[in-house]
Design a protein around this motif. Sequence first.
Motif, PDB file in Angstrom:
ATOM      1  N   UNK A 128       0.840  -1.205   0.000  1.00  0.00           N
ATOM      2  CA  UNK A 128       0.000   0.000   0.000  1.00  0.00           C
ATOM      3  C   UNK A 128       0.872   1.251   0.000  1.00  0.00           C
ATOM      4  N   UNK A 129       1.904   1.248   0.839  1.00  0.00           N
ATOM      5  CA  UNK A 129       2.756   2.429   0.956  1.00  0.00           C
ATOM      6  C   UNK A 129       3.460   2.740  -0.364  1.00  0.00           C
ATOM      7  N   UNK A 130       3.883   1.677  -1.058  1.00  0.00           N
ATOM      8  CA  UNK A 130       4.672   1.872  -2.277  1.00  0.00           C
ATOM      9  C   UNK A 130       3.804   1.893  -3.530  1.00  0.00           C
ATOM     10  N   UNK A 131       2.465   1.914  -3.362  1.00  0.00           N
ATOM     11  CA  UNK A 131       1.586   1.832  -4.524  1.00  0.00           C
ATOM     12  C   UNK A 131       1.709   3.076  -5.407  1.00  0.00           C
ATOM     13  N   UNK A 132       2.171   4.178  -4.859  1.00  0.00           N
ATOM     14  CA  UNK A 132       2.459   5.398  -5.614  1.00  0.00           C
ATOM     15  C   UNK A 132       1.315   5.813  -6.543  1.00  0.00           C
ATOM     16  N   UNK A 133       0.133   6.112  -6.006  1.00  0.00           N
ATOM     17  CA  UNK A 133      -0.988   6.514  -6.861  1.00  0.00           C
ATOM     18  C   UNK A 133      -0.758   7.888  -7.491  1.00  0.00           C
ATOM     19  N   UNK A 134      -1.541   8.186  -8.513  1.00  0.00           N
ATOM     20  CA  UNK A 134      -1.391   9.454  -9.227  1.00  0.00           C
ATOM     21  C   UNK A 134      -1.779  10.617  -8.305  1.00  0.00           C
ATOM     22  N   UNK A 135      -0.954  11.660  -8.317  1.00  0.00           N
ATOM     23  CA  UNK A 135      -1.161  12.767  -7.375  1.00  0.00           C
ATOM     24  C   UNK A 135      -2.261  13.710  -7.840  1.00  0.00           C
ATOM     25  N   UNK A 193      -5.383  12.503  -3.271  1.00  0.00           N
ATOM     26  CA  UNK A 193      -4.014  12.010  -3.133  1.00  0.00           C
ATOM     27  C   UNK A 193      -3.076  13.209  -3.092  1.00  0.00           C
ATOM     28  N   UNK A 194      -2.408  13.365  -1.963  1.00  0.00           N
ATOM     29  CA  UNK A 194      -1.444  14.446  -1.826  1.00  0.00           C
ATOM     30  C   UNK A 194      -0.052  13.825  -1.819  1.00  0.00           C
ATOM     31  N   UNK A 195       0.768  14.287  -2.754  1.00  0.00           N
ATOM     32  CA  UNK A 195       2.125  13.751  -2.804  1.00  0.00           C
ATOM     33  C   UNK A 195       3.061  14.811  -2.266  1.00  0.00           C
ATOM     34  N   UNK A 196       3.965  14.388  -1.417  1.00  0.00           N
ATOM     35  CA  UNK A 196       4.861  15.343  -0.790  1.00  0.00           C
ATOM     36  C   UNK A 196       6.285  15.025  -1.169  1.00  0.00           C
ATOM     37  N   UNK A 197       6.975  16.030  -1.686  1.00  0.00           N
ATOM     38  CA  UNK A 197       8.404  15.876  -1.963  1.00  0.00           C
ATOM     39  C   UNK A 197       9.151  16.586  -0.849  1.00  0.00           C
ATOM     40  N   UNK A 198      10.009  15.842  -0.193  1.00  0.00           N
ATOM     41  CA  UNK A 198      10.643  16.353   1.022  1.00  0.00           C
ATOM     42  C   UNK A 198      12.158  16.420   0.858  1.00  0.00           C
ATOM     43  N   UNK A 199      12.713  17.559   1.249  1.00  0.00           N
ATOM     44  CA  UNK A 199      14.166  17.685   1.276  1.00  0.00           C
ATOM     45  C   UNK A 199      14.542  18.598   2.447  1.00  0.00           C
ATOM     46  N   UNK A 200      15.835  18.868   2.604  1.00  0.00           N
ATOM     47  CA  UNK A 200      16.272  19.724   3.707  1.00  0.00           C
ATOM     48  C   UNK A 200      17.288  20.732   3.213  1.00  0.00           C
ATOM     49  N   UNK A 280       7.455  29.085 -10.044  1.00  0.00           N
ATOM     50  CA  UNK A 280       6.744  27.923  -9.501  1.00  0.00           C
ATOM     51  C   UNK A 280       7.743  27.149  -8.686  1.00  0.00           C
ATOM     52  N   UNK A 281       7.278  26.425  -7.685  1.00  0.00           N
ATOM     53  CA  UNK A 281       8.199  25.617  -6.887  1.00  0.00           C
ATOM     54  C   UNK A 281       8.859  24.609  -7.812  1.00  0.00           C
ATOM     55  N   UNK A 282      10.092  24.311  -7.559  1.00  0.00           N
ATOM     56  CA  UNK A 282      10.782  23.330  -8.398  1.00  0.00           C
ATOM     57  C   UNK A 282      10.424  21.931  -7.917  1.00  0.00           C
ATOM     58  N   UNK A 283       9.725  21.211  -8.764  1.00  0.00           N
ATOM     59  CA  UNK A 283       9.330  19.850  -8.414  1.00  0.00           C
ATOM     60  C   UNK A 283      10.064  18.868  -9.305  1.00  0.00           C
ATOM     61  N   UNK A 284      10.393  17.762  -8.728  1.00  0.00           N
ATOM     62  CA  UNK A 284      10.923  16.689  -9.558  1.00  0.00           C
ATOM     63  C   UNK A 284       9.743  16.110 -10.319  1.00  0.00           C
ATOM     64  N   UNK A 285      10.000  15.563 -11.485  1.00  0.00           N
ATOM     65  CA  UNK A 285       8.892  15.004 -12.237  1.00  0.00           C
ATOM     66  C   UNK A 285       8.334  13.817 -11.475  1.00  0.00           C
ATOM     67  N   UNK A 286       7.024  13.806 -11.341  1.00  0.00           N
ATOM     68  CA  UNK A 286       6.365  12.715 -10.626  1.00  0.00           C
ATOM     69  C   UNK A 286       4.968  12.596 -11.169  1.00  0.00           C
ATOM     70  N   UNK A 287       4.337  11.484 -10.915  1.00  0.00           N
ATOM     71  CA  UNK A 287       2.968  11.309 -11.409  1.00  0.00           C
ATOM     72  C   UNK A 287       1.996  12.136 -10.580  1.00  0.00           C
TER      73      UNK A 287
END
Length: 287
Positions: A128-135, A193-200, A280-287
């Motif tokens: 479930x965690x790794x199912x990576x649904x469309x954001x 579906x909320x996808x979060x890209x996290x960095x520091x 725009x915020x810089x996002x990595x390409x993701x679904x």
Amino acid sequence: MGMARAQHRRFGRAILGGAAALAAFLTGTAAFAAGTGQPEPWQMDLQKPVTQVATEIYNFHHLLNVIMLAIVLLVLALLLVVIFRFNERKQPVPSRTTHNTMLEVAWTIVPVLILVAIAIPSFRVLRTQLSDPKADLMVKVVGHAWYWSYEYPKEVGGFGFDANLLEGEDQEKSGQPKLLATDNIMVVPVNKIVKIQVTAADVMHSWAMPSFGFKIDAIPGRLNQFWFKAEREGTYHGQCSELCGQRHAFMPITVRVVSDEAFQAWLTEAKTKYARLDAGAKFASAR
Ligand SMILES: [Cu+2]
């Protein structure tokens, strides 16, 4: 005779009552479940889950508790048998048996079966965690020493803000819990579906939200991604979960889950209130 039977029945009822209480404790019924979105005094259980991932983690946790309790009771029973039946007084001449093939095969195979029984639901949670649904919505989260900043992409307005600990009078007035609330709040729509890209930006942090079953490291120079779909509106509180320095305990996370309409209204307000991210915020390409 009659009295003995009544006593017997009372004893039986006490045992039943005890078993029911134990079952209630193990399955974490409402009496023990904590409130939504934040910890509570005397909390005995995990925070109430509001995502599928959190629900699965929660159920898995309780399954493990049941298995552990069964093992502990079995070991206790075996110990008591050894203590009371095989003590020096009862068995003055000790047995000289050293090997028992059947027994050894059994105590190897039974734990293997228990581990397999644990592995199956564990992998199910992982799937479930790794199912990576469309954001439906992407949000970028950056950990700083010692606050979080949030960036919303161009499609929803392209803005960003910092979220600092809400302290002193501001916190008291807000009605939000101490040390868990932030001045600016990340807002997301319910059932999306909320996808979060996290960095520091400096050192390692970790963005964690217990009631979402969400925890992911924020690492400088690396982008981590995880998703959640909150199924209930409300205000949820989490904390940085990677020891990051002096004020590690003072960089909480607050997420408000709202209806679609309320989210659109918030976006309109946020676009004027918060700093515009022109590119725009810089996002990595993701679904
Ligand atoms: Cu930290």
